[in-house]
Structures are given as C-alpha cells and as structure tokens.
Design a protein around this motif. Sequence first.
Motif, mmCIF file in Angstrom:
data_model
loop_
_atom_site.group_PDB
_atom_site.id
_atom_site.type_symbol
_atom_site.label_atom_id
_atom_site.label_comp_id
_atom_site.label_asym_id
_atom_site.label_seq_id
_atom_site.Cartn_x
_atom_site.Cartn_y
_atom_site.Cartn_z
ATOM 1 N N GLN A 34 0.812 -1.168 0.091
ATOM 2 C CA GLN A 34 0.017 -0.003 -0.080
ATOM 3 C C GLN A 34 0.772 1.334 -0.072
ATOM 4 O OE1 GLN A 34 -3.509 0.111 0.004
ATOM 5 N NE2 GLN A 34 -3.277 2.395 -0.258
ATOM 6 N N ALA A 35 1.771 1.094 0.803
ATOM 7 C CA ALA A 35 2.792 2.466 0.938
ATOM 8 C C ALA A 35 3.310 2.759 -0.578
ATOM 9 C CB ALA A 35 3.675 2.332 1.761
ATOM 10 N N ARG A 36 3.837 1.474 -0.934
ATOM 11 C CA ARG A 36 4.750 1.692 -2.287
ATOM 12 C C ARG A 36 3.952 2.142 -3.408
ATOM 13 N NH1 ARG A 36 9.671 -0.215 -3.962
ATOM 14 N NH2 ARG A 36 9.811 -1.358 -1.946
ATOM 15 N N LEU A 37 2.287 1.502 -3.317
ATOM 16 C CA LEU A 37 1.554 2.057 -4.437
ATOM 17 C C LEU A 37 1.478 3.748 -4.157
ATOM 18 C CD1 LEU A 37 -0.641 1.716 -6.457
ATOM 19 C CD2 LEU A 37 -2.050 1.165 -4.425
ATOM 20 N N GLU A 38 1.146 4.228 -3.084
ATOM 21 C CA GLU A 38 0.762 5.432 -2.972
ATOM 22 C C GLU A 38 2.001 6.599 -3.366
ATOM 23 O OE1 GLU A 38 -2.640 4.813 0.516
ATOM 24 O OE2 GLU A 38 -0.749 5.691 0.986
ATOM 25 N N ILE A 39 3.369 6.029 -2.627
ATOM 26 C CA ILE A 39 4.308 6.818 -3.090
ATOM 27 C C ILE A 39 4.682 6.839 -4.420
ATOM 28 C CG2 ILE A 39 6.969 6.760 -2.773
ATOM 29 C CD1 ILE A 39 6.597 5.652 -0.277
ATOM 30 N N CYS A 40 4.570 5.542 -5.249
ATOM 31 C CA CYS A 40 4.853 5.756 -6.717
ATOM 32 C C CYS A 40 3.598 6.441 -7.548
ATOM 33 C CB CYS A 40 4.809 4.163 -7.173
ATOM 34 S SG CYS A 40 6.155 3.157 -6.749
ATOM 35 N N ALA A 41 2.400 6.437 -6.889
ATOM 36 C CA ALA A 41 1.340 7.215 -7.617
ATOM 37 C C ALA A 41 1.750 8.655 -7.642
ATOM 38 C CB ALA A 41 0.086 6.951 -7.001
ATOM 39 N N LEU A 42 2.212 9.179 -6.545
ATOM 40 C CA LEU A 42 2.471 10.536 -6.187
ATOM 41 C C LEU A 42 3.672 10.939 -7.279
ATOM 42 C CD1 LEU A 42 1.976 13.171 -5.011
ATOM 43 C CD2 LEU A 42 3.340 12.480 -3.029
ATOM 44 N N ARG A 43 4.615 10.005 -7.253
ATOM 45 C CA ARG A 43 5.882 10.347 -7.720
ATOM 46 C C ARG A 43 5.638 10.456 -9.391
ATOM 47 N NH1 ARG A 43 10.107 5.390 -7.908
ATOM 48 N NH2 ARG A 43 8.377 4.899 -9.294
ATOM 49 N N ASP A 44 4.837 9.490 -9.891
ATOM 50 C CA ASP A 44 4.576 9.414 -11.283
ATOM 51 C C ASP A 44 3.816 10.494 -11.487
ATOM 52 O OD1 ASP A 44 6.378 7.223 -11.099
ATOM 53 O OD2 ASP A 44 4.499 5.544 -11.389
ATOM 54 N N THR A 45 2.789 10.905 -10.969
ATOM 55 C CA THR A 45 1.770 11.970 -11.457
ATOM 56 C C THR A 45 2.564 13.337 -11.166
ATOM 57 O OG1 THR A 45 0.064 10.834 -10.115
ATOM 58 C CG2 THR A 45 -0.256 13.254 -10.614
ATOM 59 N N VAL A 46 3.502 13.650 -10.327
ATOM 60 C CA VAL A 46 4.309 15.029 -10.428
ATOM 61 C C VAL A 46 5.616 14.984 -11.151
ATOM 62 C CG1 VAL A 46 2.760 15.837 -8.515
ATOM 63 C CG2 VAL A 46 5.064 14.851 -8.105
ATOM 64 N N ALA A 47 5.749 13.766 -11.698
ATOM 65 C CA ALA A 47 7.200 13.519 -12.304
ATOM 66 C C ALA A 47 7.773 14.554 -13.025
ATOM 67 C CB ALA A 47 7.175 12.206 -13.345
ATOM 68 N N VAL A 48 6.958 15.393 -13.584
ATOM 69 C CA VAL A 48 7.522 16.503 -14.493
ATOM 70 C C VAL A 48 8.222 17.565 -13.566
ATOM 71 C CG1 VAL A 48 5.470 18.081 -14.527
ATOM 72 C CG2 VAL A 48 7.073 18.062 -16.663
ATOM 73 N N TYR A 49 7.696 17.635 -12.401
ATOM 74 C CA TYR A 49 7.981 18.845 -11.464
ATOM 75 C C TYR A 49 9.005 18.392 -10.382
ATOM 76 C CZ TYR A 49 4.143 21.159 -13.412
ATOM 77 O OH TYR A 49 3.236 21.763 -14.396
ATOM 78 N N LEU A 50 9.844 16.958 -10.641
ATOM 79 C CA LEU A 50 10.694 16.640 -9.684
ATOM 80 C C LEU A 50 11.934 17.062 -10.011
ATOM 81 C CD1 LEU A 50 9.885 12.614 -10.003
ATOM 82 C CD2 LEU A 50 9.305 14.226 -8.088
ATOM 83 N N THR A 51 12.576 17.408 -8.667
ATOM 84 C CA THR A 51 13.746 18.004 -8.739
ATOM 85 C C THR A 51 14.921 16.839 -8.101
ATOM 86 O OG1 THR A 51 13.498 18.998 -6.357
ATOM 87 C CG2 THR A 51 12.900 20.349 -8.315
ATOM 88 N N PRO A 52 16.090 17.412 -8.036
ATOM 89 C CA PRO A 52 17.081 16.285 -7.314
ATOM 90 C C PRO A 52 16.748 16.039 -5.881
ATOM 91 C CG PRO A 52 18.222 17.808 -8.701
ATOM 92 C CD PRO A 52 16.893 18.392 -8.748
ATOM 93 N N GLU A 53 16.141 17.101 -5.300
ATOM 94 C CA GLU A 53 15.719 16.855 -3.925
ATOM 95 C C GLU A 53 14.490 16.172 -3.397
ATOM 96 O OE1 GLU A 53 16.540 19.735 -5.072
ATOM 97 O OE2 GLU A 53 18.340 20.655 -4.354
ATOM 98 N N SER A 54 13.695 16.294 -4.458
ATOM 99 C CA SER A 54 12.232 15.550 -4.209
ATOM 100 C C SER A 54 12.271 14.158 -4.678
ATOM 101 C CB SER A 54 11.103 16.258 -5.340
ATOM 102 O OG SER A 54 11.636 16.452 -6.574
#
Length: 886
Positions: A815-835
Amino acid sequence: MSRSRQPPLVTGISPNEGIPWTKVTIRGENLGTGPTDLIGLAICGHNCLLTAEWMSASKIVCRVGQAKNDKGDIIVTTKSGGRGTSTVSFKLLKPEKIGILDQSAVWVDEMNYYDMRTDRNKGIPPLSLRPANPLGIEIENFEQLKMAVANLKRQANKKSEGSLAYVKGGLSTFFEAQDALSAIHQKLEADGTEKVEGSMTQKLENVLNRASNTADTLFQEVLGRKDKADSTRNALNVLQRFKFLFNLPLNIERNIQKGDYDVVINDYEKAKSLFGKTEVQVFKKYYAEVETRIEALRELLLDKLLETPSTLHDQKRYIRYLSDLHTPGDPAWQCIGAQHKWILQLMHSCKEGYVKDLKANPGLHSPMLDLDNDTRPSVLGHLSQTASLKRGSSFQSGRDDTWRYKTPHRVAFVEKLTKLVLSQLPNFWKLWISYVNGSLFSETAEKSGQIERSKNVRQRQNDFKKMIQEVMHSLVKLARGALLPLSIRDGEAKQYGGWEVKCELSGQWLAHAIQTVRLTHESLTALEIPNDVLQTIQDLILDLRVRCVMVTLQHTAEEIKRLAEKEDWIVDNEGLTSLPCQFEQCIVCSLQSLKGVLECKPGEASVFQQPKTQEEVCQLSINIMQVFIYCLEQLSTKPDADIDTTHLSVDVSSPDLFGSVHEDFSLTSEQRLLIVLSNCCFLERHTFLNIAEHFEKHNFQGIEKITQVSMASLKELDQRLFENYIELKADPIVGSLEPGIYAGYFDWKDCLPPTGVRNYLKEALVNIIAVHAEVFTVSKELVPRVLSKVVEAVSEELSRLMQCVSSFSRNGALQARLEICALRDTVAVYLTPESKSSFKQALEALPQLSSGADKKLLEELLNKFKSSMHLQLTCFQAASSTMMKT
C-alpha cells in the motif's frame, strides 16, 4: 509691387560757369528720393558727392571741384533710378593769379576755400601773404620745366643787382634834378648883396610859413573831422577784419544750445590758432571769454558722457568732442568706469525688484514646483490616466504649454538678469575696444594723447579686466543666490540672495535656467571675451547641471514611490500588470528630460567628472530602484481590506482568472503574491536590464554597481515573497498528509490488501492541482518553480513519515509503495533532485516486493489510479513538455 523710378535728368544749372569751388544749384527731374538715395554726382568728370546737399527730387546744391575738363555734363546717380543724363553743361574757368607786386585795378580781398571734412568755410591768409610762384608757369611736362629754370635764373639776377637796377632805369631823371638844383644855386650867388630885409631865401621861408599858418587856420576844422573819420574808419576796419573773434562768444552759446558741437570746436580751433598767443589786450580779453565758454562746454559734454543710460553712438561722439577740446584727464576712461558702475547697479536693482515682487505677490507666479504643486503634468500623472499600458508602447507626454506662463520668480529673474547683461555688456566691451585701438579719438587728439595713453594702456587693461570680472562675478553670484542658494557663503546671502523660499526648484525649471545661462555664455564668447574671465559662468553651468540631475533623480524617486497607489492589478496574458512598464517609462522620461543637461556643450566638462558626483548619482539611481522594489513589497503585503478590486479585469486572451465571473470576486493575499512575483521575474529578466542600458546611453557612471545592487535587492524580495507563497500553499498540503495516512486507525502492520490509492493522497493531489491552477492563471512561467517547491515539501514529508514507521506488513508495504509511486509518477515533470531523493528515501524505507504477483498488482493499481483521475491529472501532462525552471 512698386515699379522702378525713371533715371535722373538734369535740365539746368546755375551758374553755368565758374572757377573751382563755385557753389552751384542743380535742377532737374528724378534727382532721388532722399539724401541716402543719392549715390553719385559728377560735374565735368569730377566727383562732387562729398559736397552735395540734396534739397528735393528736383534740386541739389553742391560745389564744383577741380577738374581737368574745361566743360562737361552734370551726371546724377541714385539708388532708385540709376545713372542719369544731362541736357546742360558746365564751363570751368581758371582763376586769375595776382602776384605780390603785381598792379591791380581792384582791391585783392581774402579768398575762402572749402573744407570738405567739416562742410564749412575757413579763411586762409590773404594773397599778399602768400609766396608767389617762383617758376611763373604750371608744370605739366619737361619742356615747361626748362622754361621754369630760365625764369628762376632771371629772378636771381634781378635780386643780385638790388637797388642799382632801379637807378640805372631812372638815370635821366637824376640828371635833370641835378641841373635844376645847380641853376638855383647860381642865381642866388649872382644876387650877391644882402639888403636890410634879408636874403631871398629868408623872405621865401617867411612867405611859406605865413601861407602855411593861413592854410592851417582855414582847414583846421576840416582836417580835425578828417582825422576823426580816419580813426573811426580804422576802428570799423578792425571790427570788420576781426569780427570772427568778437562774435565768437555769442556764436558759441548759440551753437551749444542748438547742439552744433562740431561748429563750436572748429571755431575754437581757428580762434586758438589765430589769437592763442596774441599780445593785443582787446584780443586777449575776447579770447579769454572764449576759453570760459569752452570750459563750460567741456563740463557740459562730460556730464552728458557720464549720464546713464546712454547709447554707444552718443558716448563715442561725446568722447571725440572732449578729445578735440583737449579736456584734461581721460574722459573715455571715466565713461568706461561710469558704465561699469551702471551695469552693476542695474543687476542689483533687478534682483531687488524681483525679491520685492515675490514678497508682495507670492502667488503671482508658481515658485513652488515641488512634487505636490508642480503645475506641469508629471510622468506619474500621465500614467495614471492610461487604462492599460502595454510593454513596448511609446510614451507620450500629456504636457501642455500653460506652465510656461507660470514661471517662478527666481527663474524669471535669471532670464531678466541675463538679458540685461547681454543688452549692456556688448556696448561696454565695444567701448573698451574702441578705447584701446584709438578709434574714439580724432587724428589731432590721437597724436597729442598717444604717448600718454601708451604709458597707461597696460594698467588700463588690468583695470578693465577687473571690471569685467566683477560684472561676471556679480552675474554668477546673483544667479547662484536665486538658483543655488546653498552655494553662496553666509556673508554674501544678503547681497546676492534674500529670496526666502523654502522650496527648491524642480529639475525642469533648473534645465530651463541652464539653457538660459548657456545662451548667455555663447553670446559673451562671441564678443571674444577671454575664456578665463568667463570661467565662473562655466562653473555655474556645471553646478546647475549637477544639481539638476540630483533634483530630477530625487523627484523621480518620489514619483516612483507613488506608483504603488496607481497599481490597477490588471493582468495580461503573460501574468504582468502595467507597473513594470510604468516604472521603466517613468525613468526613461526623467532621463530624457536630462538629455540636454547631460550633453556637454563646447568648453563644458562632464557632469560626472567629479568622483563625489558619480557616487551621489549612483546612490540616487540605486535608491530609485530600491524604492520601486519597496513598492512591490508593500503591494504584496497590503491587507485585503485595502485592495480596491472594483476596477479589476483581465486580458481577453488570458484564461478565466480566479473565476472572475462571480460578482463577489475579491483578490486574496496569495493572488497578490503571485502577481508581484510575476512582475519581479519580468523586472529581473527585462526591465532592470533595459534601465541599465538607458543609464549607459546617458553616460551614467557606476552602472554595474547600480545593476548589481538592484538585482540583489530584487532577488532578495523575490525569494522572500516566493518562500511566503510556498509556505502559504505547501504547509496545508504537508500538514494534511499524516492525519490522512492514519485516518480510521490505519496501521501499516495490520492492514487489508490494497485496492487502490487512498483518499488522503487524492486530496493532496487535488490541492496541488489547485495551486497549479492558481499559478497558471497568473503566469505559466511560475508554475514549474512553484510546483517543484510544493512537490519537494510533500515528498520530504512523505519520506519522513515512511522512515518513522517501525515495520510494515506485506500488505502495508504494498500500500505504501503504491501511494508513493502514484504521487511520484503524477508529479514527475516537477521533480527536482531534492524531491527525487526524498521519494528514493521513502521507497528504501519499505520492504522490497518479494513476488511477481505483488509487482503485477502494484502495476494494475497504478494504472487504475491514473485512469480514474485522468481528468484531474491532465494539468500535469500538459506541462510535461515545458522545461522546469527553479
């Protein structure tokens, strides 16, 4: 249009013959329209224009001059008619010449000759006093010269013989007289004897004596009357012969009253040459009276010379009169000194008049042209009238000409002062030049005073230079007292200041005054006044230019400070209001007003030549930029209640801003922050760089420092506002994660198999989407910068929460991996090295997936999530092609 006049035609001359210098009257037609129209007059080929006196268009009076032709025409030439013709001619006669001893049937009187210089008759010694022509002929060729030598030899021989020649010529007469005397003597001796009554000679003597006494008795009365008549006749002859001297005192009085000073001077010179050294008591008495009248004339002319105001023509005329009269001292120098004092008096009187008028009528003009009372439309006033000012549009000033009629007293005084100096100083300078080159004096006076003036010329030059310097000093000090009161010393404030005004002149009026002083300097330079004398004016111009720049920049800072009040919050499709453009145009207009001030005229130094001036201008320029940055900060932190949103609108090409279709629309603090941030970005990338170019174009110094300090302040404000906005938007989202994760007593160790992304994450994504929408409607360029920071905050919080979990069950880890991956993939275009690092740390805190079924389930649930929230996640997909900016 007027047609040209007919050529002159001479139809008569009276008399039609005569000797040279005969006065003639010429009659005819079209003889000119006036004295100035007559440009030529020739009689028998001789130019008689100098003696011509134009009487009317049909009459001219002149004197015939010497001419080689015995007979010739009379030709008149005029400007209006050209060269004329003549129907009559004049015959020139040769005058008879009478020698000293020549017999004449008539009395030879004094001859008069014509003096062309003074247009008056002068008497010359009579012919009896003139030497005879020793040659006896007029010399025209060599043969006549030989005849003249022969005449000289004959005259020399006669002179050597002396009285003997006259005895030889009358020798017979002497012989006859000798014979008569001898006969008388012989007859007397033949008588021989003497009688009682005496000798014959004694008797003859007695008879002659009685005859003489009888004749005296008879004619005594007649002879007495004759002697008296002779005495009277001799007295009348003396009066007639010397009537010029006897009538001269009265004639001098009359001519002085008529202003005929030339006539008086000529008569005086004649009397002085004839009777100046006379020993005759009567002549000495009358000549002393003449000297008394001439002394009075000298005093009168000197008073007129020193009288002010006076024209240069009159001054030169009186100086010539006084020099011809041999006035003691140096009247010309006295006149120069009087004019110098007069100019200084006029300058100070002008200042006193304006100061008095200012105190009596303080509201007559508009001396207070400060920020609140400037009657001319300012840059800010124009910008406030513009509904929407787009970038790149040209700025047009709304100034009208009414301000020109409200000139401050001090500016009007400087204009009047410079006009006064320019009206008086040229004649003063020309008078000095005439004094130096001697053109003020006549030839006689020049010769007599040349030695004396040559001794004093160097001292006079030094004294006159001091006079000019004093005039320039007073001009500059009076101008400084009016325009730059702080630049004069306290001891000089009363003499050159006294305006008692608290407000300083605006930059526009100082620029106007600079132009006035510059024109004055150019006019004085044209007089060839030495540059070292005019240096004080150059120093004044430089100080005025520096002060004008300072005042204009200060005024600009005040106008920019009030730009915040004019912010209309109208946003275009690039997320900008008109404020940056207004700011740039305000500076451009101010710099444009300084264009003429900053420009260096010939001989002028740069405004920025002094390091102190460079530093002050640089600091004022930085202050202008920081004032605007402060305005932006004030706008971003202004309370909601202070925002006037009644006039808010958006560009028709921009998206629907904040749902503005609602009637109850209002501007929030977050929205103001976004608008100000958008303006800051534009200022940093465009406006500040453009302003730096404008500064460089106008030769400002320290542009690099201005740009660096301004950019640093702008970036500091931008970063502070950005952090405030991120705090406002990211903190609520971050704060909702932990309560959402553990809602319903959720436990990572004991949970059901995952069926999808839980609602807390969906809610966080919706909040992120709301932030995206809010930023996107203002400025697309701010979206990556804002969302990247929001994603960093969320990912960091999520990583922290995952790392705080002690252990995960198999279902909890999935469940945790699903939610973390969902959030990461959704905002992938705004990811920075820190995020990215935060997401990586969060995943590493989870147990690894052990089976392929878990991986397949994870993939299916991720696809299901993306499919179910496809519409909400569209904003992130649209931005995937945009480069992320931080």
